[in-house]
Each structure stands twice: as C-alpha cells, then as structure tokens.
Design a protein around this motif. Structure first.
Motif, PDB file in Angstrom:
ATOM      1  N   ALA A 218       0.817  -1.218   0.000  1.00 10.94           N
ATOM      2  CA  ALA A 218       0.000   0.000   0.000  1.00 10.94           C
ATOM      3  C   ALA A 218       0.853   1.272   0.000  1.00 10.94           C
ATOM      4  CB  ALA A 218      -0.937   0.001   1.206  1.00 10.94           C
ATOM      5  N   TYR A 221       3.179   2.497  -5.661  1.00 10.24           N
ATOM      6  CA  TYR A 221       2.278   3.034  -6.680  1.00 10.24           C
ATOM      7  C   TYR A 221       2.335   2.194  -7.947  1.00 10.24           C
ATOM      8  CZ  TYR A 221       2.130   7.203  -3.755  1.00 10.24           C
ATOM      9  OH  TYR A 221       1.955   8.064  -2.699  1.00 10.24           O
ATOM     10  N   ALA A 242      -0.708  -2.040  -4.432  1.00 12.94           N
ATOM     11  CA  ALA A 242      -0.258  -0.650  -4.518  1.00 12.94           C
ATOM     12  C   ALA A 242      -1.416   0.316  -4.762  1.00 12.94           C
ATOM     13  CB  ALA A 242       0.765  -0.517  -5.634  1.00 12.94           C
ATOM     14  N   GLN A 243      -1.148   1.587  -4.532  1.00 10.37           N
ATOM     15  CA  GLN A 243      -2.086   2.646  -4.902  1.00 10.37           C
ATOM     16  C   GLN A 243      -2.077   2.784  -6.426  1.00 10.37           C
ATOM     17  OE1 GLN A 243      -1.460   6.280  -2.407  1.00 10.37           O
ATOM     18  NE2 GLN A 243       0.132   5.012  -1.456  1.00 10.37           N
ATOM     19  N   GLN A 244      -3.262   2.861  -7.030  1.00 11.47           N
ATOM     20  CA  GLN A 244      -3.362   2.895  -8.489  1.00 11.47           C
ATOM     21  C   GLN A 244      -3.533   4.329  -9.000  1.00 11.47           C
ATOM     22  OE1 GLN A 244      -6.263   0.105 -10.020  1.00 11.47           O
ATOM     23  NE2 GLN A 244      -5.722  -1.421  -8.475  1.00 11.47           N
ATOM     24  N   LEU A 245      -2.729   4.674 -10.023  1.00 10.11           N
ATOM     25  CA  LEU A 245      -2.806   5.998 -10.641  1.00 10.11           C
ATOM     26  C   LEU A 245      -2.852   5.825 -12.158  1.00 10.11           C
ATOM     27  CD1 LEU A 245      -0.209   7.914  -8.438  1.00 10.11           C
ATOM     28  CD2 LEU A 245      -2.691   8.280  -8.459  1.00 10.11           C
ATOM     29  N   THR A 269      -2.210  13.734  -8.250  1.00  5.67           N
ATOM     30  CA  THR A 269      -2.022  12.457  -7.549  1.00  5.67           C
ATOM     31  C   THR A 269      -2.460  12.528  -6.098  1.00  5.67           C
ATOM     32  OG1 THR A 269       0.252  13.055  -7.000  1.00  5.67           O
ATOM     33  CG2 THR A 269      -0.085  11.812  -9.032  1.00  5.67           C
ATOM     34  N   ASN A 270      -2.636  13.749  -5.612  1.00  3.68           N
ATOM     35  CA  ASN A 270      -2.959  13.951  -4.209  1.00  3.68           C
ATOM     36  C   ASN A 270      -3.741  15.256  -4.102  1.00  3.68           C
ATOM     37  OD1 ASN A 270      -2.812  14.800  -1.475  1.00  3.68           O
ATOM     38  ND2 ASN A 270      -0.964  13.575  -1.156  1.00  3.68           N
TER      39      ASN A 270
END
Length: 459
Positions: A218, A221, A242-245, A269-270
């Motif tokens: 987690a 990315y 992972a965090q998905q982008l 992204t944030n």
C-alpha cells in the motif's frame, strides 16, 4: 549499500554462475565479486572485446563459445542474461535440478536501498524511462538510469550510491524476478510482442508484464494506461497491493492524469498537491502515444512531489533517445527519420501515426510472427512505397500488396537508403521503422540504425 539476509562470509562459499557476458552479465559478475561470491561467467557465443577486457582486469573467471556443465550445474545460484530463452538446454538442466535462475535486476536489487521506479510496456518504455530520468535529474535528485538502457544496474549498484533508480524493464527480465519490488511501477501498454518466447500465447506475455506489480504494498504506486485494452482486461483478474494511478487521453481521471478539452494534460495524484497543467503543444515529445508517455512520467514526478515548474521545463526540453523517431534532417528536401528501435508492429504503427504523409517506409528483418493488418489504414493513407530491408521479405509483400504501388527488396542499409531516396520527392519522409528484429542483417537495432544514418550521410 547492504547485504540482503546474507553475510559476505557466507557468500565466499556460494558459487554464482552468470550465463551471458553482455552488459548485464558482466555488471552482475563485478557486483558478485565485490560481495564475496565465487564467480564464474559462461557465454555460448563470443564475448565482445570490451567485456572480455573488463573480466580479465577484474580477475573474474570466464569462458566463451561453450558451457562447461561441471562448472555451471554446481552453482548455488545462476544469473541469466534476458536474451537466453527458457528452452536453452543449460537453463532446462538448471531448472530440472532446482538451481535458482534469476535476472541481473533481481540479483542487484538485493544490494541497494534506493527507491525503484520501474517501467515496462510493449512500446514507449525506453522513451518514458529516459524522460522520467531527465525530470528527476533536472529536479536535483540523486538518480541512476539502468535496466534495458545505459550501464547495467548491477555495475551501478557496485560503484555508485544513488537514492533512486529509473529502470527500463523488459518482459524477459520480469520473468526471472521474484522478490524484487518496484516502489513505483509503470505499465504503459500491452500489445503482442515476443510471442515466440511465450508459446505464442498472449496471456503468457500479459502475465509476464504484470509481474512489474509483484510484491508491491500500500506504500507503493502502480501507474497504468486506462486506454489500453489488454492492460484493463489483465487487471480484471488480478489484485493489486499498490495505490493505483491511471492515465488517459479519452476519459477524465482523478487521481491520475487525463487530457482535457483544451488539449491540456492534467495531473493530480494527491488532493493536497497543486494540480499540474501543461498544453500538449508545449511537449518536446509529439504524437498521441507520447502524450501517454509524458503523462506516465509526469505522474511519477508528482508522486515524488517535484515542483510543477521543473516538470513543465523538463517535459518541454527533453531530447528523445537515439534510434527512436530520431530526426536526421533533410537532403534535397526529403526528411529522413531513424526509428530502428521499432522492432514490433505496434511501434511502427506509432511511427506512422506521428509522421506526416507522404512516407517511403523502410521495414523488414526477422519477423516474430507479426500481424501487419493493424498498419493497413495508415499505410493506405500515408505510405507511397515500401522498401524491404531483410533476408526474407515475403510476408511484407503478402501483407501490403495492393495497398502501395511499389514494394522493393533490399539487402543492406546503404541499398535501402539509395532506393528510398530515389523513390521520394521533395517534402516526402523516408522513415526507417522496421516492425521486425534486426539480427538477420545486423548485430542489433542500434547497428541497423547506425548503418542507416551513415547511409543517409553518404547520399
């Protein structure tokens, strides 16, 4: 630098064999020796002079033109060059007796705490890797560039102290990676390529590409193209830690990257960060596929919290890599472009999509089971003639007969350039974009591109 779960004392009793004495193999040998392993390098072919000299200077044992079974099968672990297929007799014997066979990336990753930014995809990975490295370097980060590009990862781990690595990772490398983890993984696209190494099954190749995400948590990315059909299909049956982008030029995506109605790239992204906005007209890399590549690199930069001004400046002044849509200039008003790195059909599609008509297309080489039908529309719209550059050009003749007025066979870069030059007129583009591997007439795609450039300069 660190040793991963093993002391140098233990390594002295461990025999590491390296198969293949190219850039990755010789770099792995140097790192292994530095870490106290008993190292032996074996190459079935002839070792290039510069690599042989390095091995001799480092007092590393090696052989060429053969594989000595008593040496190799006695290894504790084997580092295999990505170019050696699983079907190779020695690899089969090692697998059968249970000897671990790993990639240089897997091996070198044990000895560095640097953050890993890993980029894979059927097309665009070299450009995206180079662009990402360019942005990070310009931002002042202590970053190395390796993988399928530049000096070997292992050699850099042995000789440098980078905080970050940007790694171009091929499917062949991924196949022999197990515990290695990407802190930021990028999957650009998946199109049929190298299927001869995957039992001619696309699902096997897809599985290889998704290994880029293995071991992610987690805190990591996963950046991917939401417009790519095979990627989305592959994600449906998989789970990701992972965090998905994602990024898209079709749909609005947040968080991630998208193209708005005014042709601006938007990256967020944030929610706490300032949104990045840049017109595609300001990008150094033009063409639809390069918008995707720029988005992927931009997301990495935003994840690392780099300044928007630095990202914008880097994306605007980046110089593309050699042999990838490399503009060589004009002769008699005819534009010459070197895209020798286009070793599959999809890469040639991108080249045609990015190049204005009229085009004299130089293509051919070692056909990897290519399906040329995806090129038909662009060939019809833009290509005046095809100049084949390869020993066996029959499949190209069969694929494009009737779509262009002329298809000519040639057997050397010099002949191909001469023929293309005389088929072209002022305002036309002679484009080398082979869609095939190079090793029927050339040592590598670099050799093919270099010979093409020399032939152009000799006109």
């Amino acid at each position: 630098m660190r040793l991963n779960k093993m002391s140098e004392k233990n390594n002295i009793s461990k025999k590491l064999v390296i198969l293949g004495a190219g850039e990755s193999g010789v770099g792995a040998a140097y790192l292994a020796q530095q870490q106290g392993f008993d190292v032996f390098v074996s190459d079935m072919g002839t070792i290039a002079g510069k690599y042989k000299t390095q091995l001799q200077n480092w007092n590393i044992r090696f052989e060429e033109g053969q594989h000595t079974e008593s040496e190799i099968l006695n290894a504790t672990e084997v580092v295999k060059s990505p170019g050696i297929p699983e079907e190779a007799a020695m690899v089969k014997k090692l697998r059968a007796q249970g000897t671990p066979v790993i990639s240089e990336i897997e091996f070198a990753g044990r000895y560095t705490d640097a953050k890993m930014i890993c980029i894979t995809g059927s097309n665009g990975k070299t450009t995206t890797t180079a662009l990402t490295y360019h942005i990070l370097s310009k931002a002042g980060l202590n970053v190395g560039l390796a993988g399928n590009i530049g000096k070997s990862f292992a050699y850099q781990v042995a000789t440098e102290q980078f905080d970050y690595y940007v790694l171009e990772i091929s499917s062949f490398m991924l196949d022999d990676m197990y515990r290695f983890k990407a802190d930021i993984a990028i999957l650009l696209n998946i199109t049929p390529d190298h299927l001869d190494r995957y039992d001619y099954k696309l699902e096997n190749y897809v599985a290889s590409k998704f290994r880029i995400t293995q071991n992610q948590t987690a805190a990591d990315y996963f950046i991917y193209c939401a417009d790519d059909e095979e990627t989305i299909k592959g994600m449906e049956s998989r789970t990701f830690g992972a965090q998905q982008l994602p990024f898209s030029i079709i749909n609005k995506i947040q968080p991630g990257a998208y193209l708005n109605q005014d042709d601006n790239i938007i990256i967020q992204t944030n929610q706490l960060q300032e949104t990045f906005i840049m017109s595609i007209n300001e990008l150094a890399l033009q063409g639809k596929h390069n918008i995707h590549n720029s988005m992927a690199s931009g997301i990495v930069a935003k994840v690392l919290e780099l300044r928007n001004s630095t990202i914008r400046e880097s994306m605007g002044d980046f110089k593309n890599i050699e042999h990838r849509l490399e503009q060589l200039g004009k002769i008699s008003g005819i534009n010459f472009v070197n895209d020798s790195k286009a070793t599959n059909v999809n890469s040639t599609w991108y080249a045609l999509e990015s190049t204005p008509k009229e085009i004299i297309l130089i293509m051919g080489g070692v056909d990897k089971g290519n399906d040329y039908t995806m090129l038909n529309d662009l060939v019809k719209q833009k290509v005046k003639a095809i100049v084949c550059l390869g020993k066996d050009n029959q499949r190209i003749h069969d694929a494009f007969k009737g779509l262009v007025t002329e298809i000519v066979d040639t057997q050397s870069a010099q002949e191909a350039v001469y023929v293309a030059y005389h088929l072209a007129k002022k305002g036309d583009t002679v484009l080398l974009s082979p869609a095939c591997a190079s090793y029927d007439l050339f040592k590598s795609y670099e050799d093919r591109g270099d010979q093409f450039k020399k032939a152009v300069m000799d006109l």
